[in-house]
Design a protein around this motif. Sequence first.
Motif, PDB file in Angstrom:
ATOM      1  N   THR A 191       0.828  -1.207   0.000  1.00  0.00           N
ATOM      2  CA  THR A 191       0.000   0.000   0.000  1.00  0.00           C
ATOM      3  C   THR A 191       0.863   1.257   0.000  1.00  0.00           C
ATOM      4  N   TYR A 192       0.354   2.289  -0.618  1.00  0.00           N
ATOM      5  CA  TYR A 192       1.049   3.570  -0.696  1.00  0.00           C
ATOM      6  C   TYR A 192       0.030   4.659  -0.968  1.00  0.00           C
ATOM      7  N   ASP A 193       0.460   5.895  -0.776  1.00  0.00           N
ATOM      8  CA  ASP A 193      -0.412   7.032  -1.060  1.00  0.00           C
ATOM      9  C   ASP A 193       0.462   8.267  -1.249  1.00  0.00           C
ATOM     10  N   ARG A 194      -0.150   9.304  -1.796  1.00  0.00           N
ATOM     11  CA  ARG A 194       0.524  10.589  -1.983  1.00  0.00           C
ATOM     12  C   ARG A 194       0.138  11.489  -0.823  1.00  0.00           C
ATOM     13  N   PHE A 195       1.147  12.064  -0.182  1.00  0.00           N
ATOM     14  CA  PHE A 195       0.933  12.948   0.954  1.00  0.00           C
ATOM     15  C   PHE A 195       1.468  14.331   0.608  1.00  0.00           C
ATOM     16  N   VAL A 196       0.774  15.359   1.092  1.00  0.00           N
ATOM     17  CA  VAL A 196       1.158  16.731   0.776  1.00  0.00           C
ATOM     18  C   VAL A 196       1.301  17.555   2.043  1.00  0.00           C
ATOM     19  N   ARG A 197       2.094  18.626   1.942  1.00  0.00           N
ATOM     20  CA  ARG A 197       2.322  19.536   3.063  1.00  0.00           C
ATOM     21  C   ARG A 197       1.077  20.370   3.358  1.00  0.00           C
ATOM     22  N   ASP A 198       0.388  20.816   2.301  1.00  0.00           N
ATOM     23  CA  ASP A 198      -0.809  21.639   2.471  1.00  0.00           C
ATOM     24  C   ASP A 198      -1.622  21.618   1.183  1.00  0.00           C
ATOM     25  N   ALA A 199      -2.757  22.307   1.184  1.00  0.00           N
ATOM     26  CA  ALA A 199      -3.696  22.275   0.053  1.00  0.00           C
ATOM     27  C   ALA A 199      -3.139  22.868  -1.230  1.00  0.00           C
ATOM     28  N   THR A 200      -2.061  23.634  -1.164  1.00  0.00           N
ATOM     29  CA  THR A 200      -1.491  24.201  -2.397  1.00  0.00           C
ATOM     30  C   THR A 200      -0.929  23.119  -3.310  1.00  0.00           C
ATOM     31  N   PHE A 201      -0.730  21.911  -2.795  1.00  0.00           N
ATOM     32  CA  PHE A 201      -0.232  20.803  -3.601  1.00  0.00           C
ATOM     33  C   PHE A 201      -1.362  19.944  -4.159  1.00  0.00           C
ATOM     34  N   CYS A 202      -2.602  20.353  -3.932  1.00  0.00           N
ATOM     35  CA  CYS A 202      -3.777  19.656  -4.455  1.00  0.00           C
ATOM     36  C   CYS A 202      -4.283  20.382  -5.703  1.00  0.00           C
TER      37      CYS A 202
END
Length: 97
Positions: A51-62
């Motif tokens: 299993t894996y996923d993409r993680f971001v620092r904040d909403a600007t990376f969405c």
Amino acid sequence: MDKVAIALAISLLAAGAEAQTRPSTVNMPCGASRQLVFTRGAIVLGTGGMTYDRFVRDATFCDVTEYAQSAYVPSIETPICFVGYRCKQGPRDLWDD
């Protein structure tokens, strides 16, 4: 003969790219996983097994059609470690984290 050598080299490069492993949260302290997300801004992390996923620092990376939702993963010392956020599709629900 040169075409065969080139084809072999290309296939070896492709196989090497597939064999690269991503950092796994279950093999790191919670703070190390969190720091990876913070310094990179967005990163794909393994979360155990396949299993894996993409993680971001904040909403600007969405994307503009996504919102950031708090993300918790297992780490070497705790089963619940806040590492940052996951980008979720759709409008943000008022009751969502």
